[in-house]
Scaffold this motif. Sequence first.
Motif, short mmCIF file in Angstrom:
data_model
loop_
_atom_site.label_atom_id
_atom_site.label_comp_id
_atom_site.label_asym_id
_atom_site.label_seq_id
_atom_site.Cartn_x
_atom_site.Cartn_y
_atom_site.Cartn_z
N ALA A 112 0.83 -1.21 0.00
CA ALA A 112 0.00 0.00 0.00
C ALA A 112 0.87 1.26 0.00
N THR A 113 0.30 2.33 -0.55
CA THR A 113 0.93 3.65 -0.53
C THR A 113 0.23 4.53 0.50
N ILE A 114 0.75 5.72 0.69
CA ILE A 114 0.09 6.65 1.62
C ILE A 114 -1.30 7.00 1.13
N ASP A 115 -1.53 6.96 -0.20
CA ASP A 115 -2.87 7.23 -0.73
C ASP A 115 -3.88 6.21 -0.21
N ASP A 116 -3.47 4.95 -0.14
CA ASP A 116 -4.38 3.92 0.36
C ASP A 116 -4.83 4.24 1.78
N TYR A 117 -3.90 4.66 2.61
CA TYR A 117 -4.24 5.00 3.99
C TYR A 117 -5.04 6.30 4.07
N ALA A 118 -4.57 7.33 3.39
CA ALA A 118 -5.21 8.64 3.49
C ALA A 118 -6.65 8.59 3.01
N PHE A 119 -6.88 7.99 1.84
CA PHE A 119 -8.22 8.00 1.26
C PHE A 119 -9.18 7.14 2.07
N ASN A 120 -8.68 6.06 2.66
CA ASN A 120 -9.56 5.22 3.47
C ASN A 120 -9.85 5.83 4.83
N ILE A 121 -8.90 6.55 5.39
CA ILE A 121 -9.20 7.30 6.62
C ILE A 121 -10.28 8.32 6.34
N TRP A 122 -10.16 9.01 5.20
CA TRP A 122 -11.20 9.98 4.81
C TRP A 122 -12.55 9.28 4.71
N GLY A 123 -12.59 8.15 4.02
CA GLY A 123 -13.85 7.42 3.88
C GLY A 123 -14.43 7.01 5.22
N LEU A 124 -13.59 6.55 6.12
CA LEU A 124 -14.06 6.13 7.45
C LEU A 124 -14.58 7.30 8.27
N LEU A 125 -13.92 8.46 8.16
CA LEU A 125 -14.40 9.64 8.88
C LEU A 125 -15.74 10.12 8.34
N GLU A 126 -15.90 10.07 7.01
CA GLU A 126 -17.21 10.43 6.43
C GLU A 126 -18.27 9.43 6.88
N LEU A 127 -17.89 8.17 6.93
CA LEU A 127 -18.85 7.14 7.32
C LEU A 127 -19.21 7.26 8.80
N TYR A 128 -18.25 7.65 9.62
CA TYR A 128 -18.58 7.90 11.02
C TYR A 128 -19.62 9.02 11.13
N GLU A 129 -19.41 10.10 10.37
CA GLU A 129 -20.34 11.23 10.45
C GLU A 129 -21.71 10.88 9.88
N SER A 130 -21.77 9.83 9.06
CA SER A 130 -23.05 9.41 8.48
C SER A 130 -23.78 8.39 9.33
N THR A 131 -23.06 7.67 10.17
CA THR A 131 -23.69 6.61 10.97
C THR A 131 -23.52 6.81 12.47
N PHE A 132 -22.45 7.52 12.86
CA PHE A 132 -22.03 7.69 14.25
C PHE A 132 -21.79 6.35 14.93
N GLU A 133 -21.39 5.37 14.11
CA GLU A 133 -20.90 4.08 14.62
C GLU A 133 -19.45 4.27 15.03
N THR A 134 -19.15 4.08 16.30
CA THR A 134 -17.80 4.37 16.79
C THR A 134 -16.74 3.48 16.16
N LYS A 135 -17.14 2.33 15.62
CA LYS A 135 -16.14 1.43 15.01
C LYS A 135 -15.44 2.10 13.85
N TYR A 136 -16.13 2.98 13.13
CA TYR A 136 -15.50 3.64 11.98
C TYR A 136 -14.47 4.68 12.44
N LEU A 137 -14.77 5.38 13.51
CA LEU A 137 -13.80 6.30 14.07
C LEU A 137 -12.59 5.53 14.60
N SER A 138 -12.85 4.40 15.25
CA SER A 138 -11.77 3.57 15.78
C SER A 138 -10.87 3.05 14.66
#
Length: 693
Positions: free
Chosen positions: A482-508
Amino acid sequence: MEQHKANKLINEKSPYLLQHAYNPVDWYPWGEEAFKKAEEENKPVFLSIGYSTCHWCHVMEHESFEDPTVAELMNKVFVSIKVDREERPDIDHIYMTVCQMMTGHGGWPLSIVMTPDKRPFFSGTYFPKENRYGRIGFVELIKNIDRAWNNQKEDVEQTADQITGYLKQASINDEGTDIPPIVLDDTYEYYSQRFDEQSGGFGTSPKFPSPHNLLFLLRYYKRNNEPKAFEMVKKTLVEMRKGGIFDHIGYGFHRYSTDQHWLLPHFEKMLYDQAMLTHAYIEAYQITKNESFKKTAEQILEYVLRDMTSVEGGFFSAEDADSEGEEGKFYVWTKDEVKTILGEEEGEMFCKIFNFTDDGNYEEESTRARNGTNIPHLTKSIEEIIKESGVDPAELINKLNKARLTLFANREKRIHPQKDDKILTDWNGLMISAFAKAGRVLNNNNYISAAENAVGFINDKLKTKDGLLIHRYRDGEAKLTATIDDYAFNIWGLLELYESTFETKYLSQAIDLHDKAMKHYWDWVNGGFFFTPDFGESLLVRTKEIYDSAIPSGSSVMMNNLIKLGRLTSNQEYEKIADLLSKSFSENAKKNPQAFTFFLCGFDFAKGPSFEVILSGKTIDDAQPFIEKLREKFTPNKVVLVVTEKNLNELKILAPFISDYNFDFGKPQAYVCRNFACELPVDSPEAMLKMLV
């Protein structure tokens, strides 16, 4: 075409590499076997980098790599290596930088000639087979390189040393100073001066969507209440949606427009464009409540769900521009064709609205005749057409929808462009972020489910036992570092998903991926994120990608992620790293701010005003009235935590500062902090919104 014996690409998974597996060229995949052979036989290495949906990659293959005479010459002079740039962006970034340094431009196919120890001494992009229009032909180029390699070896070595030295120097960044806020104004002025008042977008042609530039302008509009910043975004989004760059029959956007007016696209479709354009249309909808922006986002996502989603939940990479050996053939129509399918009356209506002509409605750069083919596009919005025609709006829209579905069903019978069905972790992260944001703004749980399914796919298929990301999945195989893009873009996706569900697992999960990115990609000496990890393959240099191009750089996305994580958790380490990252960008950003628009979105967030909103309730349902009001309003520089009886203890671990709050779960409340100063809690959504200004 004569079927040749398979070369060494036959065992690869990349659709691009497999396209070349039966070339008469003795292709090797990137690896020690090829470089060892070059060293033993004292041959230069010809490195060809491209991707499966690249039109000129196909052209060069047909002209040269499928030609037995050219292949024989290549096999005699070179050891030839094929690389899929989407599988190995680390290799592509290094040698694309070389090409830009040596020639002043870049692109694909990327053609590099280098020594057996990977030092480049020649670079270029597409070469025709024979000399053409002052451009050296590939055959003559090979002969010239062969002569230089055998008769001027000292000059070749000197050139290779110089280029490698320049490359290593360019990869070093010294810590700079703080970025002055005037950089935001400079960036706005750059786009303001280059704005195309007639057709939207910036500059002349070709025109790329580059949605992160639009996201920056929306934030500049929000910060400064600058109407032109928003008008530039609005005009661009409207004109792109009307143009041929948008697929009016099957939806989704093509990669870019070859002309100034968004009419004639380069017909390939990339997953990352669908993701980033969804962000732009959704944010513009939040501001305007313009139904056309909402509808466009929905149509993009309809295309992705229908054509670009695997049964397992991951998203495919791209669709080709070519079918049956011809670019765009799948997407164009003649008037007679449309009238035959729809009938005379309905066909004439469709052709008139979408600007078909008997001769064809576009000019091609190539000499190939148009043959009366047309690209569906609008010169007026549907709303304007309805107003001018005086017809019943519902009736016209119903007719157009029926016609589109009929044409789509007919088009499905055509030979489809090839689909690149590899699943890339970085681009999936972008798509997850887009589905998550669209799901919450449009209140569509199907979109949120698509994002959650893709996260599940990555967790199941694209992680090692230690939880490290893997870059590519295809045909049952997960492979490549993986590259830094793989990490950066997936962290972004997880943060957006946390804000959409407020499921703490995505923030974790976002925090866990951030910790791994810091451990393996952060430069603890000079600051900034390396593109490759500390345990990755040893390449010519270990680069840092900082410029935003077709998509934001991983470093830019990490800047935004760090600010959000810092505000969500109140962990000052995130803010400190963001500050160091900002300083590592500063000199380049001050010189070329237009190349850092997504990074500047994060910088804008860091400078404030920004908001931290904590909602509390017995359950998430109790906080729902507050959540719905927050989703209606365009407030990009905010974070939201939802604390309930059920998740309180888990959130105390992820965001320890909430232990200081004395929550009364008997009634829902909102705590709003602005620029690190907190107000007393309020118990109505309306009171909360008054504080978000």
